[in-house]
Design a protein around this motif. Structure first.
Motif, PDB file in Angstrom:
ATOM      1  N   ARG A 131      28.450  47.261  34.668  1.00 44.39           N
ATOM      2  CA  ARG A 131      28.263  47.670  33.618  1.00 44.39           C
ATOM      3  C   ARG A 131      28.425  46.702  32.834  1.00 44.39           C
ATOM      4  NH1 ARG A 131      24.347  51.255  32.154  1.00 44.39           N
ATOM      5  NH2 ARG A 131      25.295  51.222  30.438  1.00 44.39           N
ATOM      6  N   ILE A 132      30.142  46.492  33.394  1.00 48.08           N
ATOM      7  CA  ILE A 132      30.871  46.013  32.804  1.00 48.08           C
ATOM      8  C   ILE A 132      30.807  44.706  33.112  1.00 48.08           C
ATOM      9  CG2 ILE A 132      33.256  45.119  32.080  1.00 48.08           C
ATOM     10  CD1 ILE A 132      34.278  48.153  32.556  1.00 48.08           C
ATOM     11  N   SER A 147      37.237  34.521  29.466  1.00 50.03           N
ATOM     12  CA  SER A 147      36.268  33.409  28.485  1.00 50.03           C
ATOM     13  C   SER A 147      35.127  34.515  27.914  1.00 50.03           C
ATOM     14  CB  SER A 147      35.353  32.967  30.450  1.00 50.03           C
ATOM     15  OG  SER A 147      34.862  34.553  30.516  1.00 50.03           O
ATOM     16  N   GLY A 148      35.928  35.391  27.166  1.00 48.93           N
ATOM     17  CA  GLY A 148      34.881  36.058  26.418  1.00 48.93           C
ATOM     18  C   GLY A 148      33.675  36.935  27.205  1.00 48.93           C
ATOM     19  N   GLU A 149      33.537  36.786  27.956  1.00 49.62           N
ATOM     20  CA  GLU A 149      32.316  37.418  28.631  1.00 49.62           C
ATOM     21  C   GLU A 149      32.672  39.145  28.927  1.00 49.62           C
ATOM     22  OE1 GLU A 149      31.053  36.154  32.453  1.00 49.62           O
ATOM     23  OE2 GLU A 149      31.715  34.227  32.417  1.00 49.62           O
ATOM     24  N   ILE A 150      34.139  39.701  28.798  1.00 50.03           N
ATOM     25  CA  ILE A 150      33.967  41.056  28.451  1.00 50.03           C
ATOM     26  C   ILE A 150      35.000  41.801  27.727  1.00 50.03           C
ATOM     27  CG2 ILE A 150      33.556  41.540  31.068  1.00 50.03           C
ATOM     28  CD1 ILE A 150      36.405  41.833  30.994  1.00 50.03           C
ATOM     29  N   THR A 151      35.040  42.618  26.802  1.00 45.43           N
ATOM     30  CA  THR A 151      35.492  42.855  25.263  1.00 45.43           C
ATOM     31  C   THR A 151      37.759  43.524  25.763  1.00 45.43           C
ATOM     32  OG1 THR A 151      35.211  45.199  25.168  1.00 45.43           O
ATOM     33  CG2 THR A 151      33.561  43.409  24.204  1.00 45.43           C
ATOM     34  N   LEU A 152      38.115  43.471  25.067  1.00 41.65           N
ATOM     35  CA  LEU A 152      39.263  43.390  25.062  1.00 41.65           C
ATOM     36  C   LEU A 152      39.773  45.115  25.806  1.00 41.65           C
ATOM     37  CD1 LEU A 152      42.667  43.232  25.511  1.00 41.65           C
ATOM     38  CD2 LEU A 152      42.792  44.023  22.708  1.00 41.65           C
ATOM     39  N   THR A 171      45.402  47.641  50.295  1.00 42.07           N
ATOM     40  CA  THR A 171      45.024  47.652  49.671  1.00 42.07           C
ATOM     41  C   THR A 171      45.300  47.226  47.662  1.00 42.07           C
ATOM     42  OG1 THR A 171      44.263  49.883  49.900  1.00 42.07           O
ATOM     43  CG2 THR A 171      44.826  49.889  47.293  1.00 42.07           C
ATOM     44  N   GLY A 172      46.699  46.057  47.879  1.00 42.72           N
ATOM     45  CA  GLY A 172      47.443  46.121  47.072  1.00 42.72           C
ATOM     46  C   GLY A 172      46.291  44.224  46.391  1.00 42.72           C
ATOM     47  N   VAL A 173      46.250  44.056  47.834  1.00 39.33           N
ATOM     48  CA  VAL A 173      45.513  42.211  48.177  1.00 39.33           C
ATOM     49  C   VAL A 173      44.274  42.850  47.244  1.00 39.33           C
ATOM     50  CG1 VAL A 173      44.027  41.193  49.360  1.00 39.33           C
ATOM     51  CG2 VAL A 173      46.905  41.451  50.303  1.00 39.33           C
ATOM     52  N   PHE A 174      43.548  43.921  47.254  1.00 37.70           N
ATOM     53  CA  PHE A 174      41.819  44.298  46.707  1.00 37.70           C
ATOM     54  C   PHE A 174      42.356  44.550  45.631  1.00 37.70           C
ATOM     55  CE2 PHE A 174      39.300  47.606  45.607  1.00 37.70           C
ATOM     56  CZ  PHE A 174      38.180  46.841  45.938  1.00 37.70           C
ATOM     57  N   ILE A 175      43.551  45.260  45.339  1.00 38.15           N
ATOM     58  CA  ILE A 175      43.239  45.546  44.125  1.00 38.15           C
ATOM     59  C   ILE A 175      43.581  44.232  43.437  1.00 38.15           C
ATOM     60  CG2 ILE A 175      45.045  46.454  42.036  1.00 38.15           C
ATOM     61  CD1 ILE A 175      42.491  47.631  43.191  1.00 38.15           C
ATOM     62  N   ALA A 176      44.379  43.136  43.884  1.00 37.17           N
ATOM     63  CA  ALA A 176      45.128  41.912  42.541  1.00 37.17           C
ATOM     64  C   ALA A 176      44.240  41.581  42.441  1.00 37.17           C
ATOM     65  CB  ALA A 176      46.059  41.377  43.498  1.00 37.17           C
ATOM     66  N   VAL A 177      43.024  40.875  43.276  1.00 45.39           N
ATOM     67  CA  VAL A 177      41.946  40.520  43.186  1.00 45.39           C
ATOM     68  C   VAL A 177      40.748  40.967  41.981  1.00 45.39           C
ATOM     69  CG1 VAL A 177      39.076  39.512  44.641  1.00 45.39           C
ATOM     70  CG2 VAL A 177      41.788  39.775  45.803  1.00 45.39           C
ATOM     71  N   VAL A 178      40.340  41.935  42.220  1.00 50.45           N
ATOM     72  CA  VAL A 178      39.468  43.104  41.086  1.00 50.45           C
ATOM     73  C   VAL A 178      40.318  42.187  40.098  1.00 50.45           C
ATOM     74  CG1 VAL A 178      39.791  45.267  40.154  1.00 50.45           C
ATOM     75  CG2 VAL A 178      38.885  44.282  41.908  1.00 50.45           C
ATOM     76  N   ALA A 179      42.330  42.581  39.392  1.00 46.33           N
ATOM     77  CA  ALA A 179      42.450  42.357  38.056  1.00 46.33           C
ATOM     78  C   ALA A 179      42.213  40.570  37.614  1.00 46.33           C
ATOM     79  CB  ALA A 179      43.886  42.877  38.688  1.00 46.33           C
ATOM     80  N   LEU A 180      42.346  40.002  39.164  1.00 48.76           N
ATOM     81  CA  LEU A 180      42.170  38.654  38.658  1.00 48.76           C
ATOM     82  C   LEU A 180      40.832  38.374  37.882  1.00 48.76           C
ATOM     83  CD1 LEU A 180      43.484  35.589  39.038  1.00 48.76           C
ATOM     84  CD2 LEU A 180      42.225  35.602  41.481  1.00 48.76           C
ATOM     85  N   VAL A 181      39.492  38.810  38.158  1.00 50.29           N
ATOM     86  CA  VAL A 181      38.208  38.250  38.561  1.00 50.29           C
ATOM     87  C   VAL A 181      37.920  38.932  36.630  1.00 50.29           C
ATOM     88  CG1 VAL A 181      36.115  39.301  38.617  1.00 50.29           C
ATOM     89  CG2 VAL A 181      37.497  38.001  40.341  1.00 50.29           C
ATOM     90  N   GLY A 182      38.759  39.907  36.384  1.00 49.74           N
ATOM     91  CA  GLY A 182      38.509  40.981  35.335  1.00 49.74           C
ATOM     92  C   GLY A 182      39.147  39.942  34.288  1.00 49.74           C
ATOM     93  N   GLY A 183      40.462  39.367  34.398  1.00 48.47           N
ATOM     94  CA  GLY A 183      41.409  38.493  33.382  1.00 48.47           C
ATOM     95  C   GLY A 183      40.821  37.484  33.352  1.00 48.47           C
ATOM     96  N   ARG A 184      39.586  36.494  33.778  1.00 46.93           N
ATOM     97  CA  ARG A 184      39.086  35.691  33.972  1.00 46.93           C
ATOM     98  C   ARG A 184      38.636  35.439  33.155  1.00 46.93           C
ATOM     99  NH1 ARG A 184      40.447  31.297  37.370  1.00 46.93           N
ATOM    100  NH2 ARG A 184      38.589  30.029  36.580  1.00 46.93           N
TER     101      ARG A 184
END
Length: 550
Positions: free
Chosen positions: A150-151, A264-269, A247-260
């Motif tokens: 949803r996010i 880019s302004g596609e999601i809020t703070l 698991t750490g690699v997986f979480i890092a990928v999630v955080a990297l995608v979310g940060g990008r």
């Protein structure tokens, strides 16, 4: 193995379902915490809306209260399921071990069976908690993925694609642990068995000066167990470490995608905070899955060991006939053959006191096993005309008792060990003198295996227990080898009276006991070679004199 696991889980279905539902509710609440924090940031902090801030903080507090209660009661349901399942397995194992048909103990030391009924049952019972936590963790991952979708669809897809891959890798990594755990439990059980045997025979070992050899044997066995335990621990540590790294690699990928996406302004703070919070939250469920995989691996290994005991073939078949009622006590053996016995023919009249003197102790033990129906044998053995092989072992032992020479005593009072402290029985066995020497008399305490008593005292208590059972047929094996001559003579003189009108077989080489028998049979070379009163055999049979008087 699978059947044992299924029974352990299905037997506690209600508690497992309750724990899983409450655990799922807890995990859903955990997912909502970072989401609500994101909402607080977006609607309360970023906009400066104090009423909205207060409102969402109250909602967050309510969620925390719900989290607390769901965790508390869910964990309690899971622990209850685990303990009840372990208890049910222990009872099933004990019932199998104590089955009158025997067989479960073959090839296993007593300590091994104890280890199976305790540690292995506990590990299989813990599978219930693992199932509950696995369902809860899966719910947390699913809810987190839905929220992330949803996010942001890319974030949700990363979670949905990465989670099954991690679970599959965790399953593969648990395979070496399962094998190592099985080996570790086998060696630990063997070490327990050896230790139990050494403790049981400690006095004998000291008597023959074999303590050094015994310690050396246990040191080797314990060392093997230690090495297997360390191997299992290394396998578990490697499995857990690799899963955490993945698991750490997986979480890092999630955080990297979310940060990008945030950049880019596609999601809020607030959505970024929620996404990062959810990424951190996912560590918990994924670590739970790593733990669950390890528990399942150990549970499967323990379930296999339990299944082996439960599926062990019985030593003797269950009979279909009932003992005669009332039991007269007539025994008839025809061409009885087992182990060293080569064809025993014998008739025992109802109410007779018969002595059996065996030149070879192995012959005596073989005869006892046949009469107690603890092993198959050739030939026929009948009680009042009914074949022993046709009787259910438990029903047979309710009327015919074989009192072994090495019968163990139990921790408790003297009265509890005897079962019925009848003064006549206590006096006949010489156990009244034991009671006089104990603080508290018949209510005095006896240590485990009777270690607080001397060898002669243990024998007298064991004989009193056999006499108190009041069976129609009683077979006793060397009941006085550790008592002094005066006490032995007193026991012999009283034995006939307390067993009047009931069949009694004394398998012994004690002259005092054989002298009170109506007749004595000589068991030599696996066959009965002579039969007469004790005095006649002493006079005419050199082999008998050597066996009894030497």
């Amino acid at each position: 193995m699978r059947a044992v696991l299924r029974r352990a889980i299905s037997g506690q279905r209600r508690d497992v379902v309750t724990g899983a539902v409450l655990g799922a509710a807890h995990q859903a609440g955990e997912v909502m915490v970072p989401v609500l924090i994101g909402v607080v940031i977006d609607q309360g902090v970023a906009r400066g809306d104090l009423p909205a801030l207060a409102r969402w903080l109250v909602v967050l507090a309510v969620v925390y209260v719900a989290l607390s209660f769901s965790y508390r009661f869910g964990a309690r349901a899971g622990e209850r399921a685990a303990e009840k399942a372990a208890h049910a397995l222990r009872m099933e194992l004990v019932e199998r071990v104590l089955d009158a048909r025997g067989g479960a103990e073959n090839g296993r030391l007593p300590g091994e069976l104890t280890n199976t009924a305790t540690e292995d049952a506990k590990r299989v019972g813990a599978v219930n908690m693992s199932v509950m936590l696995a369902v809860s963790a899966l719910m947390g991952i699913v809810v987190a993925a839905v929220v992330l979708l949803r996010i942001s669809v890319p974030l949700g897809l990363v979670v949905l694609a990465g989670t099954p891959l991690l679970l599959f890798l965790g399953h593969l990594l648990s395979k070496p642990l399962e094998k190592a755990s099985e080996d570790q439990q086998d060696r630990a059980a063997h070490a327990s068995g050896v230790a139990a045997d050494l403790v049981k025979g400690l006095r004998v070992l000291k008597g023959i000066g074999a303590e050094t050899a015994a310690v050396a044997r246990y040191r080797v066995t314990s060392g093997d167990s230690l090495m297997a335990t360390l191997h299992a621990a290394r396998a578990e540590a490697l499995q857990t470490g690799l899963v955490i790294a993945l698991t750490g690699v997986f979480i890092a990928v999630v955080a990297l995608v979310g940060g990008r996406l945030a950049a880019s302004g596609e999601i809020t703070l607030g959505e970024l905070v929620a996404a990062v919070g959810l990424a951190l939250f996912l560590i918990g469920p994924l670590e739970v899955f790593a733990w669950v995989n390890a528990q399942f691996a150990m549970g499967r290994a323990s379930a296999a060991r339990i299944a082996e005991v439960l599926a062990a073939p019985h030593a003797v078949a269950a009979g279909t006939s009932e003992p005669p009622s009332p039991v007269r006590g007539a025994l008839r053996l025809r061409d009885l053959a087992h182990d060293t016995l080569k064809g025993v023919d014998l008739e025992v009249a109802p109410g007779e006191v018969l002595g059996v003197a065996a030149v070879d102790p192995a012959d005596a033990l073989a005869l006892l096993r046949c009469l107690g129906r603890t092993t198959p044998f050739d030939g026929t053995a009948e009680l009042d005309g009914v074949a022993l092989a046709d009787l259910d072992p438990a029903a047979l032992r309710a009327v015919l008792l074989v009192a072994d020479h090495d019968a163990d005593l139990f921790e408790g009072t003297l009265r509890e060990n005897v079962g019925h402290a009848n003064p006549e029985v206590m006096a006949a066995a010489g156990a009244d003198e034991v009671a006089d020497e104990l603080p508290g008399g018949v209510d005095g305490r006896i240590a485990e295996r009777g270690q607080s008593l001397s060898g002669g005292q243990r024998q007298r208590v064991a004989l009193a227990r056999a006499l108190a059972a009041d069976r129609a047929v009683l077979v006793v094996h060397d009941p006085t080898t550790a008592v002094d001559a005066v006490t032995e003579a007193r026991i012999a003189s009283r034995l006939r009276e307390v067993r009047r009108d009931r069949t009694t077989i004394l398998v012994t080489t004690s002259p005092a006991l054989l002298a009170v028998a109506d007749r004595v049979v000589l068991l030599d070379g696996g066959r009965i070679t002579d039969a007469a009163p004790h005095a006649d055999l002493v006079r005419r049979n050199a082999t008998y004199r050597t066996a009894v008087l030497a």
